[in-house]
Scaffold this motif. Structure first.
Motif, PDB file in Angstrom:
ATOM      1  N   ALA A   1      47.362  35.732  24.702  1.00  0.00           N
ATOM      2  CA  ALA A   1      48.126  36.120  25.887  1.00  0.00           C
ATOM      3  C   ALA A   1      49.545  36.532  25.502  1.00  0.00           C
ATOM      4  O   ALA A   1      50.116  37.442  26.096  1.00  0.00           O
TER       5      ALA A   1
ATOM      6  N   SER B   1      50.554  43.938  34.976  1.00  0.00           N
ATOM      7  CA  SER B   1      49.828  42.698  35.233  1.00  0.00           C
ATOM      8  C   SER B   1      49.035  42.273  34.003  1.00  0.00           C
ATOM      9  O   SER B   1      48.413  43.088  33.341  1.00  0.00           O
ATOM     10  N   GLY B   2      49.131  40.992  33.684  1.00  0.00           N
ATOM     11  CA  GLY B   2      48.340  40.459  32.575  1.00  0.00           C
ATOM     12  C   GLY B   2      48.979  40.610  31.214  1.00  0.00           C
ATOM     13  O   GLY B   2      48.366  40.294  30.201  1.00  0.00           O
ATOM     14  N   CYS B   3      50.254  41.052  31.160  1.00  0.00           N
ATOM     15  CA  CYS B   3      50.870  41.287  29.855  1.00  0.00           C
ATOM     16  C   CYS B   3      51.483  40.027  29.264  1.00  0.00           C
ATOM     17  O   CYS B   3      52.014  40.045  28.167  1.00  0.00           O
TER      18      CYS B   3
ATOM     19  N   THR C   1      52.932  33.608  31.397  1.00  0.00           N
ATOM     20  CA  THR C   1      52.604  32.663  30.326  1.00  0.00           C
ATOM     21  C   THR C   1      53.855  32.327  29.518  1.00  0.00           C
ATOM     22  O   THR C   1      54.111  31.161  29.210  1.00  0.00           O
TER      23      THR C   1
ATOM     24  N   HIS D   1      57.098  42.673  37.945  1.00  0.00           N
ATOM     25  CA  HIS D   1      56.414  43.863  37.449  1.00  0.00           C
ATOM     26  C   HIS D   1      56.958  45.103  38.157  1.00  0.00           C
ATOM     27  O   HIS D   1      56.411  46.190  38.037  1.00  0.00           O
TER      28      HIS D   1
ATOM     29  N   HIS E   1      50.626  43.919  26.733  1.00  0.00           N
ATOM     30  CA  HIS E   1      49.580  43.238  25.962  1.00  0.00           C
ATOM     31  C   HIS E   1      50.104  42.073  25.140  1.00  0.00           C
ATOM     32  O   HIS E   1      49.757  41.927  23.968  1.00  0.00           O
TER      33      HIS E   1
END
Ligand SMILES: Nc1ncnc2c1ncn2[C@@H]1O[C@H](COP(=O)(O)OP(=O)(O)OP(=O)(O)O)[C@@H](O)[C@H]1O
Ligand SMILES: [Mg+2]
Lengths: 282, 359
Positions: free
Chosen positions: B18, B38-40, B44, B192, B209
């Protein structure tokens, strides 16, 4: 909102369905009440109620069932609250499995549960794959005239029967207040686990706990199968027996239990009034 | 020495990386945004600073102290959540005082601090209200006050405005920034929304990423994006594939039209290489006597769109449509669709990146 604007908001068809639905629930209840009041020929009166309450056995069995219900509630709350909390917090992937397990009491009939319980607990504790046996069978564990073993057994059975209702209430309560984020918020403010659970989690799932407890109470007090087969003097078997010998008193008692349940609901409404609002956008 | 330091921080979830090799130094009092799709890995990373996730490797330091393995409750880090996460059973004042009560502050000090925080967020009248009696924007201000009341060393905000509607989002973000400046607190802000990041931050960390793409001031990020990802993610961009004609003189060719660039990236490329060429819409303008220099391009007007203060004109250069932005004003003489015109952009405006054009 005024009555007039309410009527404008709910057009004819909504009202029709609402009334039909209400009748479906209220008519049988009304019939029971009406019947229970007609014990004396040609007069409306409370004779059936007087006779039912005068029976010592009613008081004993109802008291005993109430005690069982309270024990069941205590055990299932201590079992389920930490479990549901931990799953929400750390093991979200286990939720489906646990949900499935909590549904089992719907799938497995109570009668099977009874024989399973008796089979397991009436034999001594065996160590698997050996001949070694330790302890007395649970069903033979007595203190004087008090059948401790049977009581443990029946409470265990009731915890299982009440599992779907209790777990769902608690889990839904925890979801609506988002216990995970609340926990993290409290942690970042420096709170210990004890503070988090006592000051943040429990107060916010209180109404969910109460409704789970109420459902458990209703189930335990009305339960017949488990109680009959374990041969315990509970309210369910008593009412069942009474129904075979008498006509009016069971109706009176049935109606009374309804009233008690409603009273309990009313109390919950009062206690939780203004609470239980969810956090989030409005 | 910097105040908050993340060194080689990585986070692996079972079989998914992550966050990868995250390195960042934040100065005391600085406002840093994590920006990315989103999700980068923004959340986290933030959660690792807060202590809710523990890094697979790497260290996190605050004021020189290694806090990598410390429990969240021992970190003195304030957190503001997207969903506000106010305690529903407590009043506004009790929410704000929660952390102070845990720190065993005296009743007087507690009341004073709560009043101070209430006045900072302009909710003096709401101390005795419950969260459900407040609007979303008010709730988030209370959440901010609750996080700040304990005088945290670092304030973390995870998309705090994304549950609010556009108007409040604008005013509240200005308020958050003003309070952060007033208290001089170090803040990390996850978003974001590139416009939000550009407007609020001292520095922006652009992520993709699980990796940092670029760290820089909003000015640097917008005007000098170092990677094609940053160029594309921040602001609007025209991106096309082009062919290197003459790397020494910075000459490119797209669909038979020649472009000139001043970018270093061209050095070391040989003629015929395929390369990505990007130009921001606002860098184009119609050719006048003054600006007729490099990159004078024939075009046809394809479409005109009003965007309020800006008018976006689509022009077709050779076979390719480019967006061009000009400021709106009442005396603007707009061309007609289908008209032939000439547009221009300076050679500094032509950005080139390695790799094939994806879109
Ligand atoms: N507990 C977890 N277990 C497994 N994967 C996770 C976990 N938490 C996050 N991830 C994955 O890590 C990646 C980064 O997630 P993260 O929440 O940091 O993204 P983000 O940048 O905050 O995105 P968004 O803008 O959608 O909030 C995602 O692909 C996500 O699926
Ligand atoms: Mg996120």
């Amino acid at each position: 909102m005024s009555v007039a604007s309410r009527i404008r908001k709910f057009p004819f068809w909504s009202w029709l369905w609402f009334i039909l639905g209400a009748l479906y629930f209220i008519l049988p209840l009304y019939a029971t009440l009406d019947f229970s009041l007609r014990m004396e020929r040609g007069a409306i009166g409370f004779k059936a109620y007087r006779e039912a309450f005068a029976d010592l056995e009613f008081l004993e069995t109802f008291g005993y069932s109430t005690l069982l219900a309270v024990m069941t509630i205590i055990v299932s709350v201590t079992l389920i609250v930490p479990t549901a909390y931990w799953i929400r917090l750390r093991l979200p992937e286990a939720r489906r499995l646990v949900e499935f397990i909590t549904l089992l009491p719907f799938v497995v009939p109570a009668i099977i549960l009874v024989f399973g319980l008796i089979r397991v607990y009436s034999s001594p504790l065996e160590i698997p794959f050996t001949e070694i046996q330790i302890g007395t069978p649970l069903t033979m564990l007595n203190i004087g005239r008090f059948h401790l073993g049977t009581n443990i057994l029946i409470v265990a059975g009731y915890v299982v029967l009440a599992l779907p209702y209790m777990y769902r209430s608690v889990d839904t309560g925890m979801r609506t207040v988002d216990v995970r984020t609340l926990t993290e918020a409290a942690q970042s403010l420096g709170a210990s686990w004890y503070t988090i659970i006592v000051k943040v989690i429990l107060p916010n799932v209180r109404s969910a706990l109460l409704s789970g407890a109420l459902l458990t109470f209703a189930i335990v007090v009305g339960e017949v199968v488990l109680a009959s087969f374990l041969g315990i003097p509970a309210f369910g078997p008593y009412l069942f027996l009474l129904g075979q010998h008498r006509a009016y008193e069971p109706s009176a008692l049935t109606f009374t239990t309804f009233l008690i349940t409603w009273a309990a609901m009313g109390i919950i409404q009062l206690v939780t009034g203004g609470q239980g609002q969810t956090a989030g956008a409005h | 020495m910097s105040f908050l330091t993340l060194s080689n921080v990585s986070k692996r979830f079972t079989d998914f990386d992550a966050v990868k090799e995250f390195n960042l130094d934040v100065e005391k009092g600085e406002f840093v945004s994590f920006l990315g799709p989103s999700g980068c890995g923004k959340t986290t990373t933030l959660r690792m600073i807060a202590g809710f996730e523990s890094p697979t490797s790497g260290t996190i330091r605050i004021a020189g102290e290694d806090i990598t393995e410390r429990a969240p409750s021992q970190r003195n880090v304030g957190m503001v959540f997207q969903s506000y996460a106010l305690f529903p059973n407590m009043t506004v004042a009790q929410n704000i005082g929660f952390g102070l009560r845990i720190r065993k502050e005296s009743e007087d000090a507690l009341r004073e601090r709560v009043d101070e925080m209430l006045s900072i967020i302009h909710l003096e009248q709401k101390g005795n209200s419950y969260p459900y009696q407040l609007s979303g924007g008010q709730q988030q201000r209370v959440a901010l006050a609750r996080a700040l009341a304990i005088r945290p060393q670092v304030l973390l905000l995870d998309e705090p405005l994304s549950a609010l509607d556009a108007k409040i989002r604008l005013s509240l973000r200005a308020e958050i920034r003003a309070i952060q400046r007033q208290l001089g607190i170090t803040a990390i802000y996850v978003t974001h929304d590139q416009e939000e990041a550009l407007s609020i931050s001292d520095r922006i960390v652009v992520m993709s990423h699980g990796r940092i793409e670029q760290v820089g001031t909003p000015f640097q990020i917008y005007n000098f994006p170092e990677t094609n990802f940053v160029a594309g993610f921040v602001g609007t961009l025209n991106t096309v594939e082009a062919e290197v004609l003459d790397s020494k003189n910075g000459l490119l060719r797209m669909d038979g039209v020649q472009f000139k660039t001043s970018q270093e990236e061209m050095k070391g490329r040989s003629a015929g290489d395929r390369i990505r060429m990007s130009i921001r819409p606002e860098r184009f303008s119609f050719v006048t006597e003054q600006n007729r220099k490099d990159n004078v391009l024939d075009c046809i007007i394809e479409n005109i769109t009003f965007l309020g203060s800006v008018v976006r004109i689509q022009v077709k250069i050779a076979g390719v449509i480019f967006n061009m932005d000009t400021f709106n004003n009442p005396f603007l003489e707009l061309p007609k669709i289908g008209d032939k015109h000439q547009v221009t952009c300076s050679q500094e405006a032509v950005m080139v990146y390695s790799g094939e054009a994806s879109a």
